[in-house]
Design a protein around this motif. Structure first.
Motif: not given
Lengths: 334, 296, 313
Positions: B1-7, B9, B12, B25, B174, B293-296
């Motif tokens: 199966m082709s792996q045509a994923t969106v690249q 760049p 970053i 901040r 621990r 993430k912990l503070k929603s």
């Protein structure tokens, strides 16, 4: 003609609002899915694909996600106008969803049987326990899992098997629409193909319509009828698979997606990724959102939002094609 | 199966500095966290400037008429049963308490993290020996072990430090062990191993920096816990010996004059609560800022 | 599962031996000796040596250790107090029961108060029903239990005169110690349960349950809660150490004859047998409770249960 639509989204706008910022996740999209057909929704991470799916399910994060405007027609109902109770009857029963990560989308402390049975009982209160059990077993064997494993817990299954359980759970009520949010991304490549083929087969057997969210054009070619390409909360191009894969005109972003697929036919040393990053959705550019990364960027692209160009089933959102016949389609490898 | 994923760049760039800025901040947006920071800075300034703020030392005793006086313009927090200025004692006591808490946190963090990193990274028999000994060690409740240490060594600043370190280093073993176990499976650690980096180098440059967030948050919250525990020990007579000014000790003395001079109880108690809760606010704020993430 | 329980129970043996060893090690660092303290400065060195010999204090470290363990295991003899010359066990046992029951009350009360409030505040996040209990819990988490006890004492004994300030003779005298022991851990339980519950509500499987069409009620009480309670069980077990500390404080504050105050008193006299025996007994109880917590955890978490089932084979 109208009655053939199972899902019709009109001008949907969704934002995420936190103390820190407001993110414009979806900026006025239109989507249509015909009965029995499969629509592929393609785009990079963060383009708003999952947000679209969650909006249809009305499962956006309660505190931050807000639908600003738009209509979501499902069959003959307007989903955004349903009461929470009515919506619950739609969820899992008429619209079901398969999530991206099977490792986390099953409850670790409930057996597979309990979890599938829950989906059945929620929408079929009149069934006896034996009948429910019967249907759990049917569902499991449908996705290729031995019914004798029904009393096992999720941790006893591999990733691919877990995703099969999730799919069994989604299809057990034979929904009219199945939303699959990158159902194979988290799986091994060999397992991906198996699971994908299974989804296609079950879709055809049950005759459900499907919204297939993916970033993989290969998957689109294999199982979709129509495609919509999403970028920064907008549908930049949509049409039939035929329109997109072989059409004369192509949105520069879609072109970029195709270019970044490695090909055996052309002899080139490196892939051609799309340069740059998606714009910050809390601070979108005032013109075309793709302009900063576009190879064909013109003055007008920076200053004005493009309008839709419609040619039969094929729709494009790009200034290049505004004057329908004037601009030539971008050539590959420019 | 082709792996045509969106690249996406690969340009970053995550700069270290910008990460710290981002954390700051998010921290600033948290009202409670900012209040905590302001309060704690205020406390630090008060403690540092104690010599200039109160004209009395913590030990100067007064004549009989000056005993157990309620707050007045002369003695802002009143005087205790020896006629000593309570404000001065609260400030100088705060110096001791905070010093003990910071030093004990630092030493328990250092010892515990090292042991935890060793156990987690090397695994196998090393891990087994460390963790089994720790299990045995931890089956003695902290307070009883502290009592034993004080019994054996006597009550003074240095032994208090030893007792507190022994009570708190286990958390770090621990915590760091589980972090290391978690991180050691990550690809970049595998990559570093494949690249031939030595164990010490991998632990120091790849694993510890990534476990830092959790360690920082825990360390902050630990300072508050140790302040509370230290005051409890002083109260029980297991901490700083009299006549040292220590909040717990002041409260133990105040207990005898509860009816006659309740202000003796009030001020050190407020000092403990304010300093511990300001540190807790900072710790909670850091946790939310480091892991949005912990503070929603 | 049985094998696991047996394994864990067997681990109690090296654990207790280790505890005694650590304690002996710490004690061996002690300067001074009990005979000198008992006899006072006036006694001659010969008298002191003689008494130390009688007490068995002068033996070499390992011999003392082995002899102690032997006596404890074979003769159930914890020795004789240097100070009162009475059997240590008889001195300790009634006080041991007091301390353990105080800690037990603390663990039950703090769970009964803290866990339901924690769940409730998480479910009603950002409403007044969340903010007020959370704020109270936040402040209590910064109050040491002895300060809380003093405040209770001041308010209910001195000012209002409702409750007696010492002893454990009547039910009413037990109220304040029980509160002082259980309120601080209750605040910790609330905060821990709340964050665990919030964490659990955010999980993917909760979204899956919603996507099935489950009601909010089912989603929270069936899917989120069970998962959220797993770490809470461990946390309650871990709070036992703090509870014992709280019990020791309450004993001192409310003049309750418990084992903590006994040890604190005897530290001044270097009464080694009492201190060691008291610490061993509490540690054993502590270890047994930890074992129970682990077993409960294994019972409610199928992942752990499966791991132990496999050990059996």
């Amino acid at each position: 003609m109208k009655n053939d639509l199972i899902l019709d989204i009109k001008n949907l706008r969704v934002i995420y609002q936190t103390d820190l910022e407001t993110v414009e996740a979806i900026n006025g999209i239109d989507l249509k899915i015909n009965k029995g057909k499969t629509l592929g929704l393609v785009g990079e991470t963060g383009a708003g694909k999952t947000t679209t799916a969650l909006s249809i399910m009305r499962l956006l994060p309660e505190k931050t996600g807000k639908i600003l405007s738009g209509e979501i027609h499902f069959d003959r109902q307007e989903l955004l106008k349903l009461s929470p109770l009515e919506m619950r009857k739609v969820r899992g029963n008429r619209i079901a969803m398969v999530f991206q990560d099977p490792m986390t989308s099953l409850n670790p402390v409930m057996t597979v049987r309990e979890q599938i049975a829950e989906a059945i009982k929620l929408h079929n209160a009149n069934l006896s326990n034996d009948e429910v059990d019967q249907r759990v077993e049917t569902a499991l064997s449908m996705v290729g899992i031995l019914p004798s494993r029904k009393n096992e817990y999720p941790h006893q299954f591999s990733g691919g098997m877990k995703q099969r359980v999730v799919i069994a759970m989604a299809l057990v009520c034979e929904p009219d629409l199945l939303i699959a949010d990158e159902p194979t991304t988290a799986l091994d490549v060999t397992i991906q193909a198996q699971v994908l083929m299974m989804i296609r087969e079950l879709r055809d057997r049950i005759g459900t319509s499907m919204l297939m969210i993916t970033h993989d054009l290969g998957i689109v070619a294999k199982i979709c009828d129509d495609v919509a390409v999403m970028y920064a909360g907008q549908i930049v191009e949509s049409g039939t698979v035929f329109d997109l894969f072989t059409g004369e005109k192509r949105h520069p972003y879609t072109q970029g997606l195709f270019d970044s697929i490695p090909s055996l036919n052309t002899r080139s040393n490196r892939l051609k990724p799309i340069q740059g990053l998606m714009p910050d959705p809390s601070n979108l550019p005032k013109g075309c959102c793709f302009a900063p990364r576009c190879q064909h960027c013109m003055d007008i692209c920076i200053n004005e939002r493009p309008k839709q160009v419609i040619e039969g089933t094929h729709t494009l959102l790009c200034h290049l094609f505004a004057d329908s016949s004037a601009a030539p389609a971008p050539q590959e490898g420019e | 199966m082709s792996q045509a994923t969106v690249q996406t760049p690969d340009k970053i760039v995550f700069k270290k500095q910008s990460q710290a800025k981002e954390v700051w901040r998010r921290y600033k947006k948290n009202k409670g966290a900012v209040i905590g920071l302001v309060l704690f800075s205020f406390i630090l300034i008060l403690l540092a400037g104690a010599n200039f703020i109160v004209p009395y030392s913590a030990a100067t005793k007064g004549v009989f008429s000056q005993i157990n006086q309620p707050p007045s313009s002369e003695h802002l927090f009143g005087t205790d049963s020896y006629g000593r200025d309570v404000f001065a004692r609260v400030l100088y006591g705060g110096r001791t308490s905070l010093m003990v808490a910071l030093l004990a946190t630092a030493s328990s963090c250092l010892i515990g993290s090292t042991l935890g990193a060793i156990a987690g990274y090397f695994g196998g028999r090393v891990d087994g020996v460390i963790m089994r000994s720790l299990d045995i060690f931890m089956s003695i409740p902290d307070i009883l072990f502290t009592m034993a240490v004080v019994f054996a060594l006597g009550a003074n600043f240095q032994n208090l430090l030893i007792a507190l370190t022994l009570a708190y280093f286990t958390n770090y073993v621990r915590l760091v062990r589980s972090q290391v176990l978690n991180l050691a499976e990550q690809d970049y650690v595998e990559a570093a191993k494949a690249g031939g980096s030595g164990s010490t180098r991998i632990i120091l440059t790849h694993i510890l920096p990534n476990a830092m967030g959790v360690i920082i948050v825990n360390t902050t919250l630990n300072v508050a816990k140790i302040i509370l525990y230290e005051s409890t020990l002083s109260f029980l007579g297991l901490g700083m010996p009299p006549p040292a000014p220590a909040w717990g000790l002041m409260l133990a003395e105040a207990r005898e004059f509860m009816r006659a001079a309740p202000h003796l109880m009030f001020f050190p108690a407020v000092a403990i609560v304010v300093s511990a809760s300001s540190i807790n606010l900072i710790g909670d704020g850091l946790r939310d800022a480091l892991d949005p993430k912990l503070k929603s | 599962m049985y094998r696991y329980v047996i394994n864990r129970l067997l681990f109690l043996i090296p654990s207790v031996l280790g505890v005694i060893f650590i304690l002996f090690l710490v004690m061996s660092m002690t300067p001074g000796d009990p005979a000198r303290i008992l006899l006072g400065d006036a006694a001659s060195q010969a008298q002191v040596d003689e008494l130390n010999r009688q007490l068995g204090y002068d033996l070499p470290f390992m011999e003392k250790y082995v002899r102690y363990v032997y006596k404890m295991v074979v003769e159930q003899d914890f020795g004789v107090s240097y100070f009162t010359k009475q059997s240590v066990f008889e001195e300790i046992w009634p006080r041991y029961k007091v301390t353990v029951s105080l800690a037990f009350i603390g663990i039950v009360l703090s769970s009964l108060i803290g866990i339901p409030f924690g769940i409730y505040t998480a479910v009603r996040q950002y409403s007044l029903w969340d903010t007020i209990p959370s704020l109270i819990a936040f402040f209590i988490a910064a109050i040491p239990s002895f300060v809380l006890g003093m405040l209770l004492l001041y308010a209910f004994s001195l000012q209002l005169n409702w409750l007696p300030s010492y002893g454990i003779e009547s039910f009413s005298s037990f109220i304040m110690p029980a509160l002082a022991v259980s309120i601080p851990p209750a605040a910790f339980n609330l905060r821990f349960t709340k964050s665990s519950m919030l964490e659990s509500i955010r999980q993917d499987y909760v979204r899956t349950a919603r996507a099935k069409g489950a009601s909010e009620h089912t989603v929270i009480w069936k899917h989120a809660l069970h998962n959220a309670l797993l770490p809470v069980v461990t946390n309650v077990g871990m709070s036992l150490g703090n509870l014992i500390c709280g019990a020791v404080v309450a004993e001192k504050l409310f003049s309750i004859p418990g084992i903590g105050s006994l040890i604190v008193d005897r530290i001044t006299y270097k009464d080694e047998p009492v201190i060691i025996a008291g610490t061993i007994l509490i540690s054993v109880c502590f270890t047994v409770v930890m074992l129970l917590v682990d077993l409960i955890y294994a019972y409610i978490d199928p992942r752990i249960r499966a791991k132990y089932a496999r050990v059996k084979g």
